[in-house]
Design an enzyme around this catalytic site. Structure first.
Site, PDB file in Angstrom:
ATOM      1  N   CYS A  29      30.930 -39.621 -11.683  1.00 33.50           N
ATOM      2  CA  CYS A  29      32.033 -39.715 -10.733  1.00 33.50           C
ATOM      3  C   CYS A  29      33.344 -39.352 -11.412  1.00 33.50           C
ATOM      4  O   CYS A  29      34.292 -38.924 -10.774  1.00 33.50           O
ATOM      5  CB  CYS A  29      32.100 -41.132 -10.171  1.00 33.50           C
ATOM      6  SG  CYS A  29      32.076 -42.379 -11.448  1.00 33.50           S
ATOM      7  N   GLU A  38      33.927 -32.316  -4.175  1.00 33.32           N
ATOM      8  CA  GLU A  38      33.118 -32.800  -5.303  1.00 33.32           C
ATOM      9  C   GLU A  38      31.799 -32.016  -5.354  1.00 33.32           C
ATOM     10  O   GLU A  38      31.072 -31.963  -4.364  1.00 33.32           O
ATOM     11  CB  GLU A  38      32.813 -34.297  -5.137  1.00 33.32           C
ATOM     12  CG  GLU A  38      32.096 -34.861  -6.363  1.00 33.32           C
ATOM     13  CD  GLU A  38      31.727 -36.335  -6.213  1.00 33.32           C
ATOM     14  OE1 GLU A  38      31.233 -36.730  -5.150  1.00 33.32           O
ATOM     15  OE2 GLU A  38      31.910 -37.078  -7.203  1.00 33.32           O
ATOM     16  N   GLU A  54      32.855 -47.846  -4.722  1.00 41.43           N
ATOM     17  CA  GLU A  54      33.146 -46.932  -5.840  1.00 41.43           C
ATOM     18  C   GLU A  54      32.563 -45.592  -5.435  1.00 41.43           C
ATOM     19  O   GLU A  54      31.347 -45.436  -5.385  1.00 41.43           O
ATOM     20  CB  GLU A  54      32.467 -47.413  -7.131  1.00 41.43           C
ATOM     21  CG  GLU A  54      32.952 -48.746  -7.648  1.00 41.43           C
ATOM     22  CD  GLU A  54      34.337 -48.684  -8.254  1.00 41.43           C
ATOM     23  OE1 GLU A  54      34.868 -47.575  -8.462  1.00 41.43           O
ATOM     24  OE2 GLU A  54      34.897 -49.750  -8.496  1.00 41.43           O
ATOM     25  N   LYS A  63      19.430 -52.715  -4.267  1.00 38.07           N
ATOM     26  CA  LYS A  63      18.682 -51.494  -3.948  1.00 38.07           C
ATOM     27  C   LYS A  63      19.125 -50.400  -4.907  1.00 38.07           C
ATOM     28  O   LYS A  63      20.208 -49.827  -4.765  1.00 38.07           O
ATOM     29  CB  LYS A  63      18.943 -51.024  -2.519  1.00 38.07           C
ATOM     30  CG  LYS A  63      17.948 -49.931  -2.125  1.00 38.07           C
ATOM     31  CD  LYS A  63      18.385 -49.108  -0.950  1.00 38.07           C
ATOM     32  CE  LYS A  63      19.239 -47.940  -1.320  1.00 38.07           C
ATOM     33  NZ  LYS A  63      18.632 -46.945  -2.226  1.00 38.07           N
TER      34      LYS A  63
HETATM   35  P1  NAD Z   1      24.677 -41.373  -2.192  1.00 39.51           P
HETATM   36  O1  NAD Z   1      25.906 -41.802  -1.469  1.00 39.51           O
HETATM   37  O2  NAD Z   1      23.830 -40.345  -1.567  1.00 39.51           O
HETATM   38  O3  NAD Z   1      23.704 -42.640  -2.426  1.00 39.51           O
HETATM   39  C1  NAD Z   1      24.162 -43.804  -3.072  1.00 39.51           C
HETATM   40  C2  NAD Z   1      23.278 -44.976  -2.673  1.00 39.51           C
HETATM   41  O4  NAD Z   1      23.469 -45.270  -1.292  1.00 39.51           O
HETATM   42  C3  NAD Z   1      21.778 -44.714  -2.842  1.00 39.51           C
HETATM   43  O5  NAD Z   1      21.157 -45.885  -3.311  1.00 39.51           O
HETATM   44  C4  NAD Z   1      21.327 -44.393  -1.422  1.00 39.51           C
HETATM   45  O6  NAD Z   1      19.975 -44.661  -1.179  1.00 39.51           O
HETATM   46  C5  NAD Z   1      22.216 -45.322  -0.620  1.00 39.51           C
HETATM   47  N1  NAD Z   1      22.454 -44.904   0.772  1.00 39.51           N
HETATM   48  C6  NAD Z   1      22.473 -43.646   1.266  1.00 39.51           C
HETATM   49  N2  NAD Z   1      22.790 -43.685   2.581  1.00 39.51           N
HETATM   50  C7  NAD Z   1      22.986 -44.993   2.911  1.00 39.51           C
HETATM   51  C8  NAD Z   1      23.360 -45.676   4.109  1.00 39.51           C
HETATM   52  N3  NAD Z   1      23.603 -45.018   5.235  1.00 39.51           N
HETATM   53  N4  NAD Z   1      23.482 -47.025   4.073  1.00 39.51           N
HETATM   54  C9  NAD Z   1      23.275 -47.712   2.934  1.00 39.51           C
HETATM   55  N5  NAD Z   1      22.909 -47.119   1.771  1.00 39.51           N
HETATM   56  C10 NAD Z   1      22.779 -45.779   1.748  1.00 39.51           C
HETATM   57  O7  NAD Z   1      25.151 -40.952  -3.665  1.00 39.51           O
HETATM   58  P2  NAD Z   1      24.288 -40.325  -4.872  1.00 39.51           P
HETATM   59  O8  NAD Z   1      23.980 -38.901  -4.564  1.00 39.51           O
HETATM   60  O9  NAD Z   1      23.186 -41.238  -5.232  1.00 39.51           O
HETATM   61  O10 NAD Z   1      25.344 -40.374  -6.070  1.00 39.51           O
HETATM   62  C11 NAD Z   1      26.346 -39.442  -6.256  1.00 39.51           C
HETATM   63  C12 NAD Z   1      27.685 -39.943  -5.743  1.00 39.51           C
HETATM   64  O11 NAD Z   1      27.986 -41.201  -6.308  1.00 39.51           O
HETATM   65  C13 NAD Z   1      28.824 -39.028  -6.145  1.00 39.51           C
HETATM   66  O12 NAD Z   1      29.685 -38.861  -5.040  1.00 39.51           O
HETATM   67  C14 NAD Z   1      29.514 -39.784  -7.264  1.00 39.51           C
HETATM   68  O13 NAD Z   1      30.873 -39.460  -7.451  1.00 39.51           O
HETATM   69  C15 NAD Z   1      29.322 -41.191  -6.819  1.00 39.51           C
HETATM   70  N6  NAD Z   1      29.454 -42.130  -7.929  1.00 39.51           N
HETATM   71  C16 NAD Z   1      30.587 -42.892  -7.974  1.00 39.51           C
HETATM   72  C17 NAD Z   1      30.781 -43.760  -9.044  1.00 39.51           C
HETATM   73  C18 NAD Z   1      32.031 -44.604  -9.127  1.00 39.51           C
HETATM   74  O14 NAD Z   1      32.025 -45.583  -9.849  1.00 39.51           O
HETATM   75  N7  NAD Z   1      33.098 -44.267  -8.424  1.00 39.51           N
HETATM   76  C19 NAD Z   1      29.809 -43.871 -10.064  1.00 39.51           C
HETATM   77  C20 NAD Z   1      28.658 -43.077  -9.962  1.00 39.51           C
HETATM   78  C21 NAD Z   1      28.497 -42.204  -8.891  1.00 39.51           C
END
Ligand code: NAD
Length: 497
Positions: free
Chosen positions: A283, A387, A249, A175
């Site tokens: 991130c 963050e 992650e 997804k």
């Molecule tokens: P997010 O947590 O809102 O969403 C991430 C993914 O999870 C999306 O595909 C979303 O649709 C899905 N999702 C949301 N709620 C869910 C649930 N309850 N159950 C299952 N799936 C769900 O994050 P975002 O806004 O897309 O991205 C930003 C965040 O990602 C920041 O916190 C950033 O630091 C982190 N990030 C971490 C890394 C890493 O490798 N550590 C890399 C890139 C981004």
């Protein structure tokens, strides 16, 4: 041109059973509609999981080097299509094309690395404690893996999970983020062209409902998640109750320390890239700059001059150094953190702090925010601890390295960290004492390489590492085998002692 895009299930492009869809627009230009994507529900996820479960029967028995041949081909295709893919990715998530080319390159590197590892998924053998007996241990695939990702690295991040998982013999339900769905379909096209059998890789689009359905499905054995810490923790607790393997992650609040003996021009270049590259939406982005008091004022003045000169614009435009923020919601969140920072007595916003392009018709159509710098920040302020995920840098003044490391560690996260110094003793002390999954010396907080372990400690991760050789521990289970050729019952710990 806008399109109508579908899910990719069992090798076919099909519409969602939910009948609902969502729209995807260019964050640099809200008039540019990329298309509509299915808002998938539990039925769509169930169909994808069924296809992946069926495909697993043969894929797990396909010799690993043969699986590697397909991944190598995928790397070749990504390489051939690199420029076109990069432009499509920039159109939907905003970062400049030179950055999305790097994103594709990371996927290429991961494809080739994973392909090579299929000839080397080494196990162990160890002497038995009894005669005429052999002890071995093998990596075994696990089954259907549910992969859920953020939008900011739409090719690199999924590839870190999907390619090694495939190399190990697993099948996938992926997804992509609802903010970068087109890149997910482009990845499916690459894998299809590379010759991946039907059902081995499936894409279902959607948001929370779709993500939750993947996590909840009993036949999904592993969850690989990249995203925010709040969502990651919620997934982990659900998956924990179902006894699923989960690799997380999550977020970061990364800092760069600069000591007076450092090459200050290099440190300046580093923080500009770390804080404002990808519009601060990594991130690993540098969101805190910890400066020694002896160099503070001069360094900040230079940083303001350089930050103000950054060219903001659509990522598809030649010369753009900083693209838009991903969506309106994130733009509001950044503005809210700037408001919170401004309310702190000691903190001062010395650069930016507003949307960019209020009076510019072109920038006004996108989600642009100015590079923003706060000085006078102290360790406990919200802009120093939470963050923000945008182009906002908090500068904290310190009097020595011990204080700097103490402040760097004073966060719930533990992803990336950086120290600029010419003092080798200080560098080794920092490597030892910093609490983070990654420490860079004389390098900004961003810039991971595909063949090295990637991940964080504390609130950033749950003990797994993607990238490098460590990712194979996420996508395999160990099978230990004892072969007794003595012809008699040899009872371990009993007959031999
Ligand atoms: P997010 O947590 O809102 O969403 C991430 C993914 O999870 C999306 O595909 C979303 O649709 C899905 N999702 C949301 N709620 C869910 C649930 N309850 N159950 C299952 N799936 C769900 O994050 P975002 O806004 O897309 O991205 C930003 C965040 O990602 C920041 O916190 C950033 O630091 C982190 N990030 C971490 C890394 C890493 O490798 N550590 C890399 C890139 C981004």
């Amino acid at each position: 041109m806008a399109g109508t895009y579908h899910n990719f299930i069992d090798g076919e492009w099909i519409a969602s059973q939910s009948g609902r869809e969502f729209e995807n627009r260019n964050p640099a230009d809200s008039d540019d509609r990329i298309g509509t994507f299915p808002e998938s529900d539990r039925n769509d996820v169930a169909a994808a999981v069924a296809a992946a479960t069926e495909a697993y029967k043969e894929w797990r028995l396909t010799p690993a080097p043969k699986r590697g041949d397909i991944l190598r081909k995928a790397g070749d295709i990504l390489n051939r299509q690199k420029d076109d893919l990069a432009r499509a990715m920039t159109r939907e998530m905003g970062k400049p094309v030179f950055e999305t080319k790097g994103d594709v390159q990371e996927a290429i590197d991961t494809a080739y690395y994973s392909a090579t590892e299929t000839r080397r998924l080494f196990g162990y053998n160890a002497p038995s404690e009894m005669p005429n007996k052999m002890n071995l241990s093998f990596r075994m695939p696990i089954g259907v893996c549910g992969i859920i990702t953020a939008w900011n690295f739409p090719m690199a991040v999924p590839s870190w999970k999907i390619f090694p998982a495939l190399a190990c013999g697993n099948t996938i339900v992926y997804k992509p983020s609802e903010d970068a769905p087109h890149s997910g379909n482009l990845l499916a096209e690459v894998l299809e062209e590379a010759g991946l059998p039907k059902g081995v890789f499936n894409v279902v689009h959607g948001g929370v409902e779709c993500g939750e359905a993947i996590v909840d499905h009993p036949d999904v054995k592993v969850i690989g998640f990249t995203g925010s810490t709040d969502v990651g923790k919620a997934i982990a607790s659900k998956a924990g109750a179902m006894n699923k393997k989960v690799s997380l992650e999550m977020g970061g609040k990364n800092a760069q320390i600069v000591m007076p003996d450092a090459d200050l021009d290099l440190a300046l270049e580093g923080v500009l890239w770390g804080a404002f590259g990808t519009t601060g939406q990594r991130c690993t982005a540098t969101s805190r700059l910890i400066l020694h008091e002896d160099i503070h004022d001069d360094f900040v003045n230079k940083l303001i001059t350089k930050g103000a000169a950054l060219k903001i614009g659509p990522g598809l435009e030649e010369g753009t150094e900083m693209g838009p923020v991903i969506n309106e919601k994130q733009l509001d969140r950044i503005a809210e953190y700037v408001r919170i920072g401004r309310e702190e007595d000691e903190a001062t916003c010395v650069l930016g702090g507003d949307r960019a392009g209020e009076e510019d018709a072109k920038l006004g159509r996108g989600n642009f925010f100015l590079p923003t710098i706060f000085i006078g920040v102290t360790r406990d302020m919200r802009i120093a601890t939470e963050e923000i995920f945008g182009p906002v840098l908090s500068v904290i003044k310190v009097s020595d390295l011990t204080e700097a490391i103490d402040i760097l560690n004073d966060t719930e996260y533990g992803l990336s960290s950086s120290l600029y110094t010419a003092n080798v003793n200080d560098a080794f002390r920092a490597i030892r004492d910093i609490e983070a999954g990654i420490t860079y010396i004389n390098v900004p907080t961003i810039g991971a390489e595909a063949h090295m372990p990637f991940g964080g400690v504390k609130g950033t991760g749950n003990g797994h590492r993607e990238g490098g050789w460590t990712v194979f521990d996420i996508f395999t289970e160990w099978k230990t085998v004892y072969i007794d050729y003595s012809g008699s019952l040899q009872r371990a710990q009993i007959d031999n002692y």
